[in-house]
Design an enzyme around this catalytic site. Structure first.
Site, short mmCIF file in Angstrom:
data_model
loop_
_atom_site.label_atom_id
_atom_site.label_comp_id
_atom_site.label_asym_id
_atom_site.label_seq_id
_atom_site.Cartn_x
_atom_site.Cartn_y
_atom_site.Cartn_z
N HIS A 75 0.86 -1.19 0.00
CA HIS A 75 0.00 0.00 0.00
C HIS A 75 0.89 1.24 0.00
CE1 HIS A 75 -3.17 2.82 1.11
NE2 HIS A 75 -4.01 1.88 0.75
N ASP A 129 -7.95 -5.21 -0.19
CA ASP A 129 -8.41 -6.09 -1.28
C ASP A 129 -8.05 -7.55 -1.09
OD1 ASP A 129 -7.54 -3.33 -3.32
OD2 ASP A 129 -9.57 -4.05 -2.90
C1 SDX Z 1 -6.13 0.07 -3.00
O1 SDX Z 1 -4.37 4.57 -2.04
C2 SDX Z 1 -5.32 3.93 -1.45
O2 SDX Z 1 -5.73 4.28 -0.33
C3 SDX Z 1 -5.91 2.75 -2.22
C4 SDX Z 1 -6.92 1.91 -1.47
C5 SDX Z 1 -8.20 2.66 -1.21
O3 SDX Z 1 -8.92 2.28 -0.27
O4 SDX Z 1 -8.53 3.57 -2.01
O5 SDX Z 1 -6.38 1.48 -0.23
C6 SDX Z 1 -7.30 0.67 -2.30
O6 SDX Z 1 -5.88 0.43 -4.12
C7 SDX Z 1 -5.25 -0.91 -2.27
C8 SDX Z 1 -4.02 -1.37 -3.10
C9 SDX Z 1 -4.50 -2.46 -4.06
N1 SDX Z 1 -3.44 -2.82 -5.01
C10 SDX Z 1 -2.80 -4.02 -4.92
O7 SDX Z 1 -2.99 -4.84 -4.04
C11 SDX Z 1 -1.83 -4.28 -6.07
C12 SDX Z 1 -0.53 -4.87 -5.52
N2 SDX Z 1 0.15 -3.84 -4.77
C13 SDX Z 1 1.06 -2.99 -5.46
O8 SDX Z 1 1.13 -2.97 -6.81
C14 SDX Z 1 1.62 -1.82 -4.67
O9 SDX Z 1 1.92 -2.28 -3.43
C15 SDX Z 1 0.75 -0.59 -4.61
C16 SDX Z 1 0.33 -0.13 -5.95
C17 SDX Z 1 -0.45 -0.83 -3.76
C18 SDX Z 1 1.60 0.51 -3.94
O10 SDX Z 1 2.64 0.79 -4.80
P1 SDX Z 1 3.77 1.88 -4.45
O11 SDX Z 1 3.50 2.55 -3.17
O12 SDX Z 1 3.94 2.74 -5.68
O13 SDX Z 1 5.02 0.99 -4.21
P2 SDX Z 1 5.97 0.42 -5.35
O14 SDX Z 1 5.17 -0.17 -6.48
O15 SDX Z 1 6.99 1.46 -5.67
O16 SDX Z 1 6.68 -0.82 -4.59
C19 SDX Z 1 7.75 -0.60 -3.64
C20 SDX Z 1 8.54 -1.90 -3.65
C21 SDX Z 1 8.98 -2.31 -5.04
O17 SDX Z 1 10.14 -3.13 -4.89
P3 SDX Z 1 11.63 -2.41 -5.10
O18 SDX Z 1 11.59 -1.75 -6.46
O19 SDX Z 1 11.75 -1.44 -3.95
O20 SDX Z 1 12.59 -3.57 -5.02
O21 SDX Z 1 7.71 -2.97 -3.17
C22 SDX Z 1 7.53 -3.92 -4.22
C23 SDX Z 1 7.87 -3.22 -5.51
O22 SDX Z 1 8.33 -4.16 -6.49
N3 SDX Z 1 6.10 -4.30 -4.19
C24 SDX Z 1 5.63 -5.55 -4.36
C25 SDX Z 1 4.24 -5.44 -4.19
N4 SDX Z 1 3.90 -4.17 -3.93
C26 SDX Z 1 5.06 -3.46 -3.93
N5 SDX Z 1 6.27 -6.71 -4.63
C27 SDX Z 1 5.47 -7.81 -4.74
N6 SDX Z 1 4.13 -7.80 -4.58
C28 SDX Z 1 3.47 -6.63 -4.32
N7 SDX Z 1 2.16 -6.60 -4.18
#
Ligand code: SDX
Length: 428
Positions: A307, A364
């Site tokens: 998140h 989710d």
């Molecule tokens: C919602 O904003 C809100 O409040 C949203 C929400 C709401 O109520 O409105 O809470 C609802 O959208 C919840 C989130 C749902 N999405 C997912 O579950 C999709 C999977 N999660 C991600 O794609 C990610 O965690 C996000 C999009 C939620 C957050 O992304 P960020 O903050 O931009 O973080 P990032 O993508 O830059 O990741 C940081 C690191 C990376 O690794 P490094 O490059 O540092 O090595 O964490 C890793 C990412 O690769 N990472 C994951 C991961 N999420 C982040 N690795 C594996 N699996 C994951 N799910």
């Protein structure tokens, strides 16, 4: 002028030989924001913050999130308390008015929602005209946009108090029926019209399934509360941004629904179930998929994990997780993917890759398991998210208009080609 308490604190920014100071806004829980609305005029500099990870877009009184502590509050009320003691209609009122309603206020609000419940007849024809394979979220955006045509009197949604509230009541009251119609259309089932005698969630279930299972009503009401608002997330920010052009509210929430559709946002609840089912089909090997999620060369992500704001547990996920077993027991249902979900969570939480990146289950991760137990198909999960989030989007839009916020128009840093003369085709 800051809406929060201003403590006359300032921050100095040195640009070359120039030193300029900028006021700091202090929020209710001492969050600090540097007010830079004069930065470019004073220094010629703009800020650059792709994805707005460090940038506040507004001051808001609706929802507070402490991502480090795993706290979510609506006007000071903790989500855990609202989920266990309130109702979705009451939380709608809280988001729109900033206070819990009196008994009379809640009764009047329920009456308004019932009075505005009937859907425009033309909605069925719009849905029938869409291709069968249209995603339910695509159907939602089409129907939400069409409402400005069905309710032309609300086109200038901020025209008067009466128009504003009628627009808000219409949108909140129509949403369950729109969701149910989309379900019926996507399953090629006949539409079921609203029953004005039923409550908000009961009527939704009636329009969805033609019956109301009382055991489902409470579960669904709580899930909708847990999705109601989440401050400046991608879709809420979209509603505020699109609404800042002074377009009607229907168009603003249609834009928000398109933002929610994305798999990184609300679309994640559908992606989680598809992921769990794929893992189940592949033999349920949790360790294999934890390894895939960690492998940078593998595009696989653990959907429902991570998140932007929560760097600790998502309080909504904690509530929903507790609720999964209760709902499955109540409905006497089993779901093989539950054990896979719990296994993924168990393994991920003790794995340094996830803990070092502060990746925890979000709202989710478990919600889809409950939706499925309630008989809702995976393809409709994100529309269910939108049904819950509609009062939040509307509250955010209302606050932006109430504050008289200007049209959103960010700056950029141009890094393209410098000025050059046009080259005739013969010389290219
Ligand atoms: C919602 O904003 C809100 O409040 C949203 C929400 C709401 O109520 O409105 O809470 C609802 O959208 C919840 C989130 C749902 N999405 C997912 O579950 C999709 C999977 N999660 C991600 O794609 C990610 O965690 C996000 C999009 C939620 C957050 O992304 P960020 O903050 O931009 O973080 P990032 O993508 O830059 O990741 C940081 C690191 C990376 O690794 P490094 O490059 O540092 O090595 O964490 C890793 C990412 O690769 N990472 C994951 C991961 N999420 C982040 N690795 C594996 N699996 C994951 N799910």
């Amino acid at each position: 002028m800051s809406l929060a308490t201003e403590l006359n604190e300032t921050v100095n920014i040195q640009t070359g030989e120039q030193n300029s100071s900028y006021p700091v806004v202090t929020g209710t829980y001492n969050e600090k924001g540097i007010t830079i609305d004069k930065l470019r005029d004073t220094t010629g500099y703009v800020t650059l913050d792709v994805g707005f990870k460090n940038t506040g877009s507004t001051e808001s009184t609706i929802t507070f999130i402490d991502g480090e502590a795993g706290i979510l509050e609506h006007s000071g009320y903790r989500i855990e308390e609202l989920a266990s003691k309130s109702s979705f209609e009451e939380v709608m009122w809280l988001l729109l008015h900033g206070e819990l309603p009196s008994e009379a206020e809640l009764a009047g609000f329920s009456k308004q929602l019932k009075a505005h419940r009937a859907l425009p007849v033309g909605v069925k024809g719009i849905l029938d005209a869409l291709p069968d394979q249209t995603h339910p979220m695509g159907m939602l955006a089409v129907v939400l946009n069409s409402l400005s045509g069905f309710y032309p009197a609300y086109d200038d949604s901020w025209k008067s108090e009466e128009v504003k509230w009628n627009t808000i009541y219409t949108l909140l009251a129509n949403m369950p029926g729109i969701t149910a119609y989309i379900y019926r259309r996507s399953q090629k089932l006949p539409y079921i019209d609203a029953d004005p005698s039923l409550g908000y969630v009961e009527n939704f279930l009636h329009m969805m399934f033609g019956k109301v299972d009382e055991r489902v009503v409470e579960a669904l009401d709580r899930l909708l509360i847990l999705h109601a608002d989440h401050e400046q997330n991608c879709s809420a920010s979209t509603v505020r941004f699109v609404g800042s052009s002074r377009v009607n509210l229907f168009a603003a929430v249609a834009a928000g629904s398109n933002a929610l559709w994305g798999p990184l946002h609300g679309g994640a609840n559908q992606a989680v179930l598809e992921m769990l089912e794929a893992i189940q089909l592949d033999g349920g090997n949790v360790d294999k998929y934890i390894a895939k999620a960690k492998d940078k060369a593998d595009p696989f992500r653990l959907m429902g994990f991570g998140h932007r704001v929560y760097k600790n547990f998502d309080p909504r996920a904690a509530v929903i997780k507790k609720y999964v077993d209760q709902v499955l027991d109540t409905l006497e249902k089993e779901d093989p993917v539950v054990d896979i979900a719990k296994g993924l969570e168990r393994e991920a939480l003790k794995d340094e890759y996830f803990s070092s990146r502060k990746l925890f289950p979000n709202v989710d991760f478990y919600s889809g398991i409950i939706y499925r137990a309630l008989g809702i198909p995976v393809s409709l999960f994100t529309v269910m998210f939108a049904l819950g989030r509609m009062p939040g989007w509307i509250a955010q839009w209302k606050e932006m208009r109430q504050n008289g916020e200007p049209i959103g128009r960010p700056r950029q840093i141009y890094t393209g080609a410098a000025t050059r003369a046009y080259v005739p085709m013969s010389e290219r």
